[in-house]
Design an enzyme around this catalytic site. Structure first.
Site, PDB file in Angstrom:
ATOM      1  N   THR A  45       8.170   4.730  29.837  1.00 46.38           N
ATOM      2  CA  THR A  45       7.125   4.110  30.656  1.00 46.38           C
ATOM      3  C   THR A  45       7.826   2.924  31.309  1.00 46.38           C
ATOM      4  OG1 THR A  45       6.380   2.628  28.903  1.00 46.38           O
ATOM      5  CG2 THR A  45       5.283   4.764  29.030  1.00 46.38           C
ATOM      6  N   HIS A  46       7.471   2.625  32.536  1.00 46.01           N
ATOM      7  CA  HIS A  46       8.154   1.553  33.295  1.00 46.01           C
ATOM      8  C   HIS A  46       9.665   1.785  33.356  1.00 46.01           C
ATOM      9  CE1 HIS A  46       4.359  -0.728  32.743  1.00 46.01           C
ATOM     10  NE2 HIS A  46       4.424  -0.215  31.515  1.00 46.01           N
ATOM     11  N   ASN A  71      26.520  15.173  45.096  1.00 43.36           N
ATOM     12  CA  ASN A  71      25.222  14.532  45.323  1.00 43.36           C
ATOM     13  C   ASN A  71      24.061  15.522  45.183  1.00 43.36           C
ATOM     14  OD1 ASN A  71      26.545  12.105  45.959  1.00 43.36           O
ATOM     15  ND2 ASN A  71      26.833  12.771  48.092  1.00 43.36           N
ATOM     16  N   ASN A 112     -12.158  30.064  71.657  1.00 43.04           N
ATOM     17  CA  ASN A 112     -12.557  29.125  70.599  1.00 43.04           C
ATOM     18  C   ASN A 112     -12.830  29.835  69.273  1.00 43.04           C
ATOM     19  OD1 ASN A 112     -12.376  27.384  72.702  1.00 43.04           O
ATOM     20  ND2 ASN A 112     -14.546  26.838  72.786  1.00 43.04           N
ATOM     21  N   SER A 168      30.688  14.517  49.519  1.00 43.72           N
ATOM     22  CA  SER A 168      30.764  13.402  50.454  1.00 43.72           C
ATOM     23  C   SER A 168      31.935  13.630  51.396  1.00 43.72           C
ATOM     24  CB  SER A 168      30.957  12.100  49.673  1.00 43.72           C
ATOM     25  OG  SER A 168      31.599  11.138  50.479  1.00 43.72           O
ATOM     26  N   SER A 226       0.341  26.111  74.523  1.00 36.91           N
ATOM     27  CA  SER A 226       0.587  26.132  73.076  1.00 36.91           C
ATOM     28  C   SER A 226       1.396  27.365  72.681  1.00 36.91           C
ATOM     29  CB  SER A 226      -0.737  26.095  72.304  1.00 36.91           C
ATOM     30  OG  SER A 226      -1.589  27.149  72.731  1.00 36.91           O
ATOM     31  N   LYS A 246      -2.031  22.833  65.186  1.00 36.22           N
ATOM     32  CA  LYS A 246      -1.125  23.902  64.760  1.00 36.22           C
ATOM     33  C   LYS A 246       0.248  23.432  64.307  1.00 36.22           C
ATOM     34  CE  LYS A 246      -3.581  26.903  67.712  1.00 36.22           C
ATOM     35  NZ  LYS A 246      -4.380  25.678  67.930  1.00 36.22           N
ATOM     36  N   TYR A 253     -15.813  22.226  70.726  1.00 37.46           N
ATOM     37  CA  TYR A 253     -14.366  22.343  70.930  1.00 37.46           C
ATOM     38  C   TYR A 253     -13.890  21.327  71.964  1.00 37.46           C
ATOM     39  CZ  TYR A 253      -9.751  24.176  71.987  1.00 37.46           C
ATOM     40  OH  TYR A 253      -8.396  24.295  72.172  1.00 37.46           O
ATOM     41  N   GLU A 273      16.906  15.311  46.705  1.00 41.42           N
ATOM     42  CA  GLU A 273      16.605  14.198  47.607  1.00 41.42           C
ATOM     43  C   GLU A 273      15.820  14.690  48.818  1.00 41.42           C
ATOM     44  OE1 GLU A 273      20.302  11.171  47.111  1.00 41.42           O
ATOM     45  OE2 GLU A 273      20.791  13.182  47.719  1.00 41.42           O
ATOM     46  N   GLN A 281      -6.053  21.741  69.693  1.00 38.41           N
ATOM     47  CA  GLN A 281      -4.801  22.487  69.786  1.00 38.41           C
ATOM     48  C   GLN A 281      -3.670  21.780  69.017  1.00 38.41           C
ATOM     49  OE1 GLN A 281      -3.731  24.839  73.374  1.00 38.41           O
ATOM     50  NE2 GLN A 281      -2.235  23.228  73.735  1.00 38.41           N
ATOM     51  N   LYS A 323      32.482  12.703  44.815  1.00 42.89           N
ATOM     52  CA  LYS A 323      31.026  12.753  44.839  1.00 42.89           C
ATOM     53  C   LYS A 323      30.462  14.156  44.729  1.00 42.89           C
ATOM     54  CE  LYS A 323      28.499   9.890  45.201  1.00 42.89           C
ATOM     55  NZ  LYS A 323      27.963   9.158  46.367  1.00 42.89           N
TER      56      LYS A 323
HETATM   57  N1  ARG Z   1      -4.693  27.276  72.609  1.00 43.22           N
HETATM   58  C1  ARG Z   1      -6.011  26.833  72.301  1.00 43.22           C
HETATM   59  C2  ARG Z   1      -6.005  26.065  70.982  1.00 43.22           C
HETATM   60  O1  ARG Z   1      -5.061  26.173  70.298  1.00 43.22           O
HETATM   61  C3  ARG Z   1      -6.942  27.984  72.157  1.00 43.22           C
HETATM   62  C4  ARG Z   1      -8.354  27.643  72.420  1.00 43.22           C
HETATM   63  C5  ARG Z   1      -8.537  27.260  73.853  1.00 43.22           C
HETATM   64  N2  ARG Z   1      -9.907  27.037  74.171  1.00 43.22           N
HETATM   65  C6  ARG Z   1     -10.293  26.423  75.261  1.00 43.22           C
HETATM   66  N3  ARG Z   1     -11.572  26.273  75.413  1.00 43.22           N
HETATM   67  N4  ARG Z   1      -9.446  25.986  76.156  1.00 43.22           N
HETATM   68  O2  ARG Z   1      -6.904  25.348  70.629  1.00 43.22           O
END
Ligand code: ARG
Length: 468
Positions: free
Chosen positions: A159-160, A289, A114, A281, A27, A329, A321, A294, A326, A287
């Site tokens: 409205t509408h 835009n 964790n 454009s 990660s 994120k 956990y 948008e 993970q 144009k």
């Molecule tokens: N990179 C992990 C996450 O984002 C961190 C926690 C990892 N914990 C584990 N027991 N492998 O969740």
């Protein structure tokens, strides 16, 4: 063995990870942005360990100094954060041990990634929510200035998407102001609920060391500690709340974008966006835009999708956990980035657009005061249902003669009802219509001015609170 041998958990393993697995598991590519939070957590953890004698005063000093160095190296991009380091927690620890040697390995005593990741996310969210709130404040200020400037401008209300009744442009603008106010409340509430310090939860059962959690909370600026270690490492409701608040916010903005896009068409021509927030454009030279609006409207897709993605990840996950977590994120970070970009661009586009107030006024069609005509007869003592029928017939005859309601002469009006008198004309203009709506929350001059005053007071109370 290659790089994988360096993993802190490699003791139990005979063989290294497959390289596809290593990439898949890592990660670090996206959680690197938690590095400041992670290092702040490690500083506090080191101090808490020193308090219970796990670290000596000298060891604490060396670790704190090294953590400063790691932070500087990451900030400057000097530290390569490679996939074999897995995540930001292991990357920081690995570099710390490189700098201070074996003693760095004491930092993880009684801590797990964790509770560490839960801490990092809560710290990050606190900053993000603060920034989001500031962005909302800036937009609200622009709306107040705009509403004040355009208090006399009238527009057709719909409205509408059919003309319904005249309203003040300021009244319309203040509608967004109040929506944003509730949005801001949702971000504040989410930050307030996330304001609990999870360290000490360990992997999930709680740390075996008598670490001072209240001390950790005050070191890290939390107002309280999480009350249950299983809950603390298992849930991500704080991220869901931020993403839900963001989804509602962008939904609000998206609707206003839709109106402004329609208003900027040559059919409406109520507004013109500044060049700085429009694009051209590649083929059609004429144009201009409204791409800024948008894209704000379009970005609602990913913000809703991000919320849905994490809701789906969470559903049915066994406690406590699992690595599924993970996956929280990327959608969260993407939502934070998107919302901040969207707020900035939307605020700029609104602040710089030109309103063609004469066009708006002229666009009021000949039947938009029909309700006022019915109300006129109510004031003469008729029940509203009956006046509605009478005016309906008058609208029909006006339309068939190609005339506006306010152009019908008394004789025509009398053909449907003899209660009409000469004073009907003045009650039929759009100004009279809006100014009859002076009740709280209405579109009358005083009522809208009061909204704007209320909005100003709210914002200045807020500024005082953040400064004080
Ligand atoms: N990179 C992990 C996450 O984002 C961190 C926690 C990892 N914990 C584990 N027991 N492998 O969740």
């Amino acid at each position: 063995m290659g790089e994988s041998a360096k993993k802190p958990w490699s003791g139990r393993f005979d063989k290294p990870s497959e390289s596809a697995m290593e990439q898949f598991n890592a990660s670090i590519g996206f959680d690197r942005r938690l590095y400041r939070a992670d290092i702040a957590g490690s500083r506090a953890q080191a101090k808490a360990l020193a308090k219970i004698g796990v670290l000596t005063a000298q060891e604490l000093d060396r670790i704190l100094q090294a953590l400063d160095q790691v932070e500087a190296e990451i900030a400057s991009g000097r530290l390569a954060l490679a996939a074999h380091l897995e995540d930001i927690h292991m990357a920081v620890e690995a570099r710390l041990i490189e700098i201070v040697g074996e003693v760095g390995g004491k930092l993880h005593t009684g801590r797990s990634r964790n509770d560490q990741v839960a801490l990092d996310e809560r710290l990050y969210l606190r900053e993000a929510a603060r920034e989001t709130a500031a962005g909302i404040d800036r937009l609200q200020t622009v709306l107040l200035d705009f509403a004040e400037r355009h208090i006399d401008a009238l527009m057709p209300g719909y409205t509408h998407l059919q003309q319904a009744q005249p309203v003040r442009l300021s009244h319309y603008t203040m509608a967004l102001f109040w929506m944003l106010d509730r949005d801001r409340g949702r971000f504040d509430a989410c930050a307030e609920r996330a304001d609990a310090m999870p360290l000490g939860s360990g992997a999930f059962a709680g740390s075996a060391y008598p670490i001072d959690r209240e001390f950790l909370a005050s070191e890290l600026g939390f107002s309280r500690i999480t009350p249950n270690s299983i809950d603390a490492v298992s849930d991500r409701d704080y991220l869901l709340e931020y993403m839900a608040a963001a989804a509602i916010l962008i939904g609000h903005l998206s609707r206003f974008c839709e109106d402004l896009i329609v208003w900027s068409s040559s059919e409406f021509r109520f507004i013109e966006l500044a060049d700085a927030y429009s694009t051209g454009s590649s083929m059609m030279p004429q144009k201009k835009n409204p791409d800024s609006l948008e894209l704000v409207r379009g970005k609602s897709g990913r913000v809703y999708g991000n919320l849905m993605a994490l809701l789906t990840v969470m559903k049915g996950l066994p406690l406590t956990y699992s690595k599924d977590l993970q996956e929280d994120k990327e959608p969260f970070f993407d939502t934070v980035d998107t919302v901040h970009q969207v707020l900035e661009v939307f605020t700029g586009a609104w602040r710089t657009m030109t309103v063609l107030t004469d066009r708006m006024r002229e666009a009021l069609d000949g039947t938009v005061v029909a309700t006022d005509l019915a109300d006129y007869l109510v004031r003469k003592g008729l029940p509203f249902r009956e006046t509605h029928r009478i005016v309906g017939r008058l609208v029909r005859s006006a339309l068939s003669q190609g005339r506006r309601l306010d152009e019908l002469d008394l004789r025509t009006l009398h053909s449907e009802c003899d209660l009409f008198e000469a004073d009907v004309a003045e009650s039929l203009c759009a100004e009279a219509s809006v100014n009859r709506r002076e009740l709280d929350g209405g579109t009358g001059y005083e009522a809208v001015a009061a909204q704007i005053r209320g909005g100003r007071q709210l914002l200045s109370r807020r500024t005082r609170r953040t400064e004080g």
